[in-house]
Enzyme design. Structure first.
Site, short mmCIF file in Angstrom:
data_model
loop_
_atom_site.label_atom_id
_atom_site.label_comp_id
_atom_site.label_asym_id
_atom_site.label_seq_id
_atom_site.Cartn_x
_atom_site.Cartn_y
_atom_site.Cartn_z
N LYS A 1 -1.91 2.78 -9.08
CA LYS A 1 -3.14 3.58 -9.20
C LYS A 1 -3.02 4.34 -10.50
CE LYS A 1 -3.56 4.34 -4.21
NZ LYS A 1 -3.43 5.33 -3.11
N LYS B 1 -6.57 -4.17 4.70
CA LYS B 1 -5.44 -3.25 4.85
C LYS B 1 -5.80 -2.25 5.94
CE LYS B 1 -4.29 0.72 1.94
NZ LYS B 1 -3.96 1.15 0.56
N SER C 1 -9.70 -1.31 2.43
CA SER C 1 -8.77 -0.45 3.16
C SER C 1 -9.54 0.18 4.32
CB SER C 1 -8.25 0.63 2.20
OG SER C 1 -7.52 1.60 2.91
N ASP D 1 3.64 3.18 -2.81
CA ASP D 1 2.43 3.82 -3.34
C ASP D 1 2.82 5.25 -3.76
OD1 ASP D 1 0.02 5.18 -3.69
OD2 ASP D 1 -0.93 4.50 -1.84
N ASP E 1 -0.75 0.26 5.88
CA ASP E 1 -0.41 1.40 5.03
C ASP E 1 -0.13 2.61 5.92
OD1 ASP E 1 -0.10 3.33 3.09
OD2 ASP E 1 -2.09 3.10 2.20
N GLU F 1 2.93 -0.87 3.32
CA GLU F 1 2.79 0.10 2.23
C GLU F 1 3.33 1.47 2.64
OE1 GLU F 1 -1.19 0.02 0.67
OE2 GLU F 1 -0.99 1.91 -0.41
N LYS G 1 -4.80 1.22 8.09
CA LYS G 1 -3.99 2.43 8.14
C LYS G 1 -3.27 2.47 9.48
CE LYS G 1 -5.24 4.22 4.18
NZ LYS G 1 -4.29 4.56 3.10
N GLY H 1 -6.60 2.20 -4.64
CA GLY H 1 -7.82 2.98 -4.81
C GLY H 1 -7.65 4.36 -4.23
O1 OSB Z 1 -2.93 5.34 0.48
O2 OSB Z 1 -3.97 3.86 -0.60
C1 OSB Z 1 -3.96 4.96 -0.07
C2 OSB Z 1 -7.44 6.53 -0.17
C3 OSB Z 1 -7.12 7.82 -0.53
C4 OSB Z 1 -5.80 8.18 -0.70
C5 OSB Z 1 -4.79 7.24 -0.50
C6 OSB Z 1 -5.10 5.93 -0.15
C7 OSB Z 1 -6.45 5.58 0.04
C8 OSB Z 1 -6.88 4.26 0.49
C9 OSB Z 1 -8.30 3.85 0.17
O3 OSB Z 1 -6.19 3.51 1.14
C10 OSB Z 1 -8.37 2.88 -0.96
C11 OSB Z 1 -9.78 2.73 -1.47
O4 OSB Z 1 -10.50 1.89 -0.94
O5 OSB Z 1 -10.16 3.45 -2.42
MG MG Z 2 -1.45 3.83 0.14
#
Ligand code: OSB
Ligand code: MG
Length: 373
Positions: free
Chosen positions: A263, A162, A136, A239, A189, A214, A164, A291
């Site tokens: 998660k 992925k 991510s 999510d 995402d 996402e 952001k 994650g």
């Molecule tokens: O939206 O998936 C998410 C990290 C913290 C809070 C929300 C998210 C995330 C990530 C990182 O996208 C995922 C990771 O590599 O742990």
């Molecule tokens: Mg997410």
């Protein structure tokens, strides 16, 4: 299995580089770990994924600490635990606070697996095999740094990327990446940053061959997600909107999402995660393991879960070095030939370096009887 002692500790780990999302920038992670002592001398570890601020979820490190200290942990010290699915029964009366509950529940799964001498993945019904994983990537200052970052991750062997996104940094950003990496398994995402008014903008993503989009809309907006999905070819993945199996059932009924990010912390633990996995698998709906910038402890739990057969898409389970200068476990998690495998051994297969943890710990509380160390 009886729990004779519980310890709660909090420490801070600086991220190797800041992680920017539509919520803001994170440069360190405050992490709570739960350590359980069983009557047979075994130990179980769990990690709380609550963040510092209530943006991704209403829970924070501090609300989770209070909920664990005042309501969850006292209910378990000296008490028998019947089986992995019944772990949280004594605290089922506590409304919400899934991240606090999950931290305890996951430690109890680890302890049960260790007392039975089996790996956690086996207790969960997983394969224990190495799984393909993704990475991510936060918002970057410019396109060049984004391209360099993606190239470096692809060289390490990640199976998908992925990105952001947020309003104003979406279609052009993703189109640039798609042009530069035509074959890349790419997904985006938004962390709930859009509304239905942005539907026509989000429709432009349909040409970019994304694996999924996402959480484009607000946490509570299942109806709007269903409306948006009817306008998009790209599958919507939920999510933030999914806090339980009940949420998944509703989302499926409404066609508000066609893929789910599981998660364990967000849904109150591994038992709920498995129930969501089982339902989605029966319906042919793909899931993947998300994650929360976990340390090696939470990562080990996620990895065990991600070896279940319905996790057909790569998870956000990246190498320790993607997050930390130094993880709290040793050896750290690393990719091998583009895949990651649970560490062999009973339970989650890893434990924190206690000496290092003690040095990092900012607050701690203990209940019952704990071994030294
Ligand atoms: O939206 O998936 C998410 C990290 C913290 C809070 C929300 C998210 C995330 C990530 C990182 O996208 C995922 C990771 O590599 O742990
Ligand atoms: Mg997410």
């Amino acid at each position: 299995m009886r729990i004779v002692g519980v310890e709660l500790l909090e420490f801070a780990l600086p991220l190797r580089e800041p992680f920017e999302t539509s919520f803001g920038v994170r440069s360190e992670r405050r992490i709570i770990l739960v350590r359980l002592a069983g009557e047979e001398g075994g130990e179980g570890w769990g990690e709380c994924v609550a963040e510092e601020v209530p943006s991704y979820s209403y829970e924070t490190v501090d609300t989770a600490w209070t909920t664990l200290e005042k309501f969850i942990l006292p209910a378990f010290v000296g008490r028998e635990i019947l089986g992995p699915r019944e772990i949280l029964d004594p605290v089922a009366w506590i409304r919400g606070h899934p991240m606090a509950k999950a931290a305890f529940e996951m430690a109890a799964w680890d302890l049960q697996a260790k007392e039975q001498g089996v790996p956690l993945w086996e207790l969960l019904g997983g394969s224990g095999e190495a799984v393909p994983v993704g990475v991510s990537v936060g918002l970057q200052p410019d396109q060049d740094s984004l391209f360099r970052k993606i190239e470096a991750y692809l060289e390490r062997g990640y199976a998908r990327v992925k990105l952001k996104i947020k309003p104003g940094r979406d279609v052009e950003l993703l189109r640039g990446v798609r042009d530069r990496f035509p074959e890349l398994a790419l997904q985006a995402d938004a962390n709930a940053a859009y509304t239905l008014e942005d539907a026509s903008r989000l429709q432009e993503l349909d040409d970019l061959d994304l694996v999924l989009l996402e959480q484009p809309l607000g946490e509570q907006e299942l109806l709007d997600h269903a409306h948006l999905q009817s306008l998009l070819r790209t599958p919507i993945c939920l999510d933030e909107s999914i806090r339980s199996l009940a949420d998944v059932r509703l989302a499926l009924e409404l066609d508000a999402g066609r893929v789910f990010n599981i998660k364990p912390g967000r849904v109150g633990g591994l038992a709920e995660s498995k129930a969501i996995h089982d339902l989605c698998r029966a319906r042919g709906v793909p899931v993947w393991c998300g994650g929360m910038l976990e340390s090696g402890i939470g990562r080990a739990h996620n990895l065990a879960l991600a070896t279940l057969p319905g996790f057909t898409l790569p998870g956000d389970i990246s190498e320790s070095r993607r997050y930390w200068k130094q993880d709290v476990i040793d050896p750290e998690f690393e990719l091998e030939e583009g895949r990651m495998a649970p560490v062999p051994g009973a339970g989650i297969g890893v434990e924190p370096d206690l000496g290092r943890l003690r040095a990092l710990t900012n607050r701690r509380i203990g209940f019952g009887t704990l071994s030294s160390g």
